[in-house]
Design an enzyme around this catalytic site. Structure first.
Site, PDB file in Angstrom:
ATOM      1  N   HIS A   1      -4.524   1.747   7.036  1.00 36.23           N
ATOM      2  CA  HIS A   1      -3.870   2.703   6.963  1.00 36.23           C
ATOM      3  C   HIS A   1      -3.112   3.849   6.304  1.00 36.23           C
ATOM      4  O   HIS A   1      -2.469   4.267   6.571  1.00 36.23           O
ATOM      5  CB  HIS A   1      -2.444   1.248   7.154  1.00 36.23           C
ATOM      6  CG  HIS A   1      -0.408   1.878   6.973  1.00 36.23           C
ATOM      7  ND1 HIS A   1      -0.514   0.800   8.006  1.00 36.23           N
ATOM      8  CD2 HIS A   1      -0.229   2.544   6.240  1.00 36.23           C
ATOM      9  CE1 HIS A   1       0.706   1.725   7.664  1.00 36.23           C
ATOM     10  NE2 HIS A   1       0.877   2.063   6.188  1.00 36.23           N
ATOM     11  N   GLU A   2      -3.134   3.626   4.983  1.00 38.21           N
ATOM     12  CA  GLU A   2      -3.132   4.800   4.164  1.00 38.21           C
ATOM     13  C   GLU A   2      -4.176   5.373   4.294  1.00 38.21           C
ATOM     14  O   GLU A   2      -3.399   6.740   4.192  1.00 38.21           O
ATOM     15  CB  GLU A   2      -3.360   3.301   2.671  1.00 38.21           C
ATOM     16  CG  GLU A   2      -2.499   2.303   2.484  1.00 38.21           C
ATOM     17  CD  GLU A   2      -1.360   2.843   2.110  1.00 38.21           C
ATOM     18  OE1 GLU A   2      -0.752   4.174   2.766  1.00 38.21           O
ATOM     19  OE2 GLU A   2      -0.482   1.884   2.827  1.00 38.21           O
TER      20      GLU A   2
ATOM     21  N   GLN B   1       2.963   9.794   1.523  1.00 37.87           N
ATOM     22  CA  GLN B   1       4.342   9.336   1.751  1.00 37.87           C
ATOM     23  C   GLN B   1       4.960   9.713  -0.058  1.00 37.87           C
ATOM     24  O   GLN B   1       6.707   9.837   0.116  1.00 37.87           O
ATOM     25  CB  GLN B   1       4.342   7.529   1.332  1.00 37.87           C
ATOM     26  CG  GLN B   1       3.191   7.365   2.677  1.00 37.87           C
ATOM     27  CD  GLN B   1       3.224   5.937   2.475  1.00 37.87           C
ATOM     28  OE1 GLN B   1       2.087   5.050   1.942  1.00 37.87           O
ATOM     29  NE2 GLN B   1       4.073   5.099   2.980  1.00 37.87           N
TER      30      GLN B   1
ATOM     31  N   CYS C   1       5.372  -0.293   6.929  1.00 39.09           N
ATOM     32  CA  CYS C   1       5.385   1.031   6.252  1.00 39.09           C
ATOM     33  C   CYS C   1       5.968   1.564   5.321  1.00 39.09           C
ATOM     34  O   CYS C   1       7.476   1.180   6.323  1.00 39.09           O
ATOM     35  CB  CYS C   1       4.759   1.894   6.790  1.00 39.09           C
ATOM     36  SG  CYS C   1       4.559   3.878   5.900  1.00 39.09           S
ATOM     37  N   LEU C   2       5.935   1.620   4.141  1.00 34.35           N
ATOM     38  CA  LEU C   2       7.636   1.970   3.529  1.00 34.35           C
ATOM     39  C   LEU C   2       8.304   3.653   3.935  1.00 34.35           C
ATOM     40  O   LEU C   2       9.328   3.909   3.620  1.00 34.35           O
ATOM     41  CB  LEU C   2       7.061   2.052   1.859  1.00 34.35           C
ATOM     42  CG  LEU C   2       6.479   1.217   1.405  1.00 34.35           C
ATOM     43  CD1 LEU C   2       6.011   1.513   0.041  1.00 34.35           C
ATOM     44  CD2 LEU C   2       8.439   0.439   1.014  1.00 34.35           C
TER      45      LEU C   2
ATOM     46  N   HIS D   1      -2.641   7.853   6.422  1.00 30.24           N
ATOM     47  CA  HIS D   1      -1.577   8.691   6.156  1.00 30.24           C
ATOM     48  C   HIS D   1      -2.217  10.134   5.577  1.00 30.24           C
ATOM     49  O   HIS D   1      -1.441  11.044   5.276  1.00 30.24           O
ATOM     50  CB  HIS D   1      -1.060   7.595   4.975  1.00 30.24           C
ATOM     51  CG  HIS D   1      -0.025   7.121   5.808  1.00 30.24           C
ATOM     52  ND1 HIS D   1       1.521   7.830   6.111  1.00 30.24           N
ATOM     53  CD2 HIS D   1       0.368   5.882   4.962  1.00 30.24           C
ATOM     54  CE1 HIS D   1       1.872   6.895   6.191  1.00 30.24           C
ATOM     55  NE2 HIS D   1       1.622   5.100   5.454  1.00 30.24           N
TER      56      HIS D   1
ATOM     57  N   GLY E   1       0.967  -1.259  -0.152  1.00 29.00           N
ATOM     58  CA  GLY E   1      -0.202  -0.012  -0.161  1.00 29.00           C
ATOM     59  C   GLY E   1       1.070   1.532   0.671  1.00 29.00           C
ATOM     60  O   GLY E   1       2.107   1.380   0.706  1.00 29.00           O
TER      61      GLY E   1
HETATM   62  C1  QAP Z   1       1.019  -0.861   4.601  1.00 27.16           C
HETATM   63  O1  QAP Z   1       2.999  -0.733   4.183  1.00 27.16           O
HETATM   64  C2  QAP Z   1       0.529  -2.186   5.728  1.00 27.16           C
HETATM   65  O2  QAP Z   1       9.327  -2.016   6.539  1.00 27.16           O
HETATM   66  C3  QAP Z   1       1.716  -1.181   3.808  1.00 27.16           C
HETATM   67  O3  QAP Z   1      11.643  -1.999   5.002  1.00 27.16           O
HETATM   68  C4  QAP Z   1       1.344  -3.213   5.848  1.00 27.16           C
HETATM   69  O4  QAP Z   1       3.554  -2.035   2.036  1.00 27.16           O
HETATM   70  C5  QAP Z   1      -0.374  -2.304   6.377  1.00 27.16           C
HETATM   71  C6  QAP Z   1       8.029  -2.718   3.451  1.00 27.16           C
HETATM   72  C7  QAP Z   1       0.921  -4.076   6.547  1.00 27.16           C
HETATM   73  C8  QAP Z   1      -1.337  -3.290   6.630  1.00 27.16           C
HETATM   74  C9  QAP Z   1       0.228  -4.259   6.753  1.00 27.16           C
HETATM   75  C10 QAP Z   1       7.775  -2.182   4.559  1.00 27.16           C
HETATM   76  C11 QAP Z   1       8.583  -2.519   2.426  1.00 27.16           C
HETATM   77  C12 QAP Z   1       6.532  -2.178   3.073  1.00 27.16           C
HETATM   78  C13 QAP Z   1       9.517  -1.564   5.374  1.00 27.16           C
HETATM   79  C14 QAP Z   1       4.267  -1.649   2.870  1.00 27.16           C
HETATM   80  C15 QAP Z   1      10.486  -2.509   4.169  1.00 27.16           C
HETATM   81  C16 QAP Z   1      10.352  -2.479   3.270  1.00 27.16           C
HETATM   82  C17 QAP Z   1       5.356  -1.764   3.738  1.00 27.16           C
HETATM   83 CO    CO Z   2       2.138   3.744   5.683  1.00 25.88          CO
END
Ligand code: QAP
Ligand code: CO
Length: 174
Positions: free
Chosen positions: A133-134, A51, A91-92, A137, A46
């Site tokens: 979550h998004e 972001q 989270c990215l 943001h 996401g």
């Molecule tokens: C939000 O997050 C989300 O730490 C999206 O080193 C995540 O795509 C909602 C990511 C989980 C619900 C459950 C995170 C990639 C990606 C990192 C992501 C990383 C590389 C996170």
């Molecule tokens: Co995020």
């Protein structure tokens, strides 16, 4: 297509509240494509416009394992929520950290699709969690805000240190 730069916590721009998208046009569709490219490349499930420093109410998500279920939500509004789902979130914008967060397990959302058509959809499980979550943001909120002050402080210090190190490495390479 272009990969966009992702802002990292504690960048104050992540705290801005996004405003509604006013027109769904080719410029917006290009941004959506670039956000998908950035998200898939990361890889992530996401990404919110906030972001990538665009403060408009727009998010993309794809929680499928085959990466063949892309969702782009413009001006999303949660109409109904139900149930509880605890998920280990990342989270990215908070790279390397994952913590459990409690959210609704079931949401009804109204939004515009990439053609500008009004859609109402029901999301459950990981997709429901990801959309919440998004949308956070877009309101300037991060998953670390649900953690203790001590945990958030530890994550902030670690990321600021990493960011300074990268800045230093980049300057030394000139
Ligand atoms: C939000 O997050 C989300 O730490 C999206 O080193 C995540 O795509 C909602 C990511 C989980 C619900 C459950 C995170 C990639 C990606 C990192 C992501 C990383 C590389 C996170
Ligand atoms: Co995020």
């Amino acid at each position: 297509m272009a990969k966009l730069t992702i802002l990292e916590f504690p960048d104050p721009r992540l705290r801005r509240r996004a405003t509604d998208v006013e027109s769904v046009d080719d410029t917006l569709r290009q941004l959506i494509d670039d956000m998908f490219e950035t998200m898939y490349d990361a890889p992530g499930i996401g990404l919110a416009a906030t972001q990538v420093d665009v403060h408009r109410r727009l998010l993309v998500a794809d929680v499928s394992s085959e990466k063949d279920d892309p969702w782009a939500l413009i001006n999303p509004v949660i109409l109904e929520r139900d149930g509880v789902e605890v998920t280990e979130e990342g989270c990215l914008s908070v790279p390397g950290f994952y913590e459990e967060v409690e959210r609704s397990g079931h949401i009804q959302v109204r939004f515009l699709d990439r053609e500008g058509a009004e859609v109402e959809a029901e999301f459950t499980g990981l997709l429901a969690v990801c959309v919440q979550h998004e949308i956070d943001h877009l309101d300037g909120k991060l998953f670390v805000d649900y953690l203790s002050e001590a945990k958030r402080q530890r994550i902030r210090r670690r990321l600021v240190k990493d960011q300074r190190q990268r800045q230093h490495d980049a300057a030394a390479a000139l």
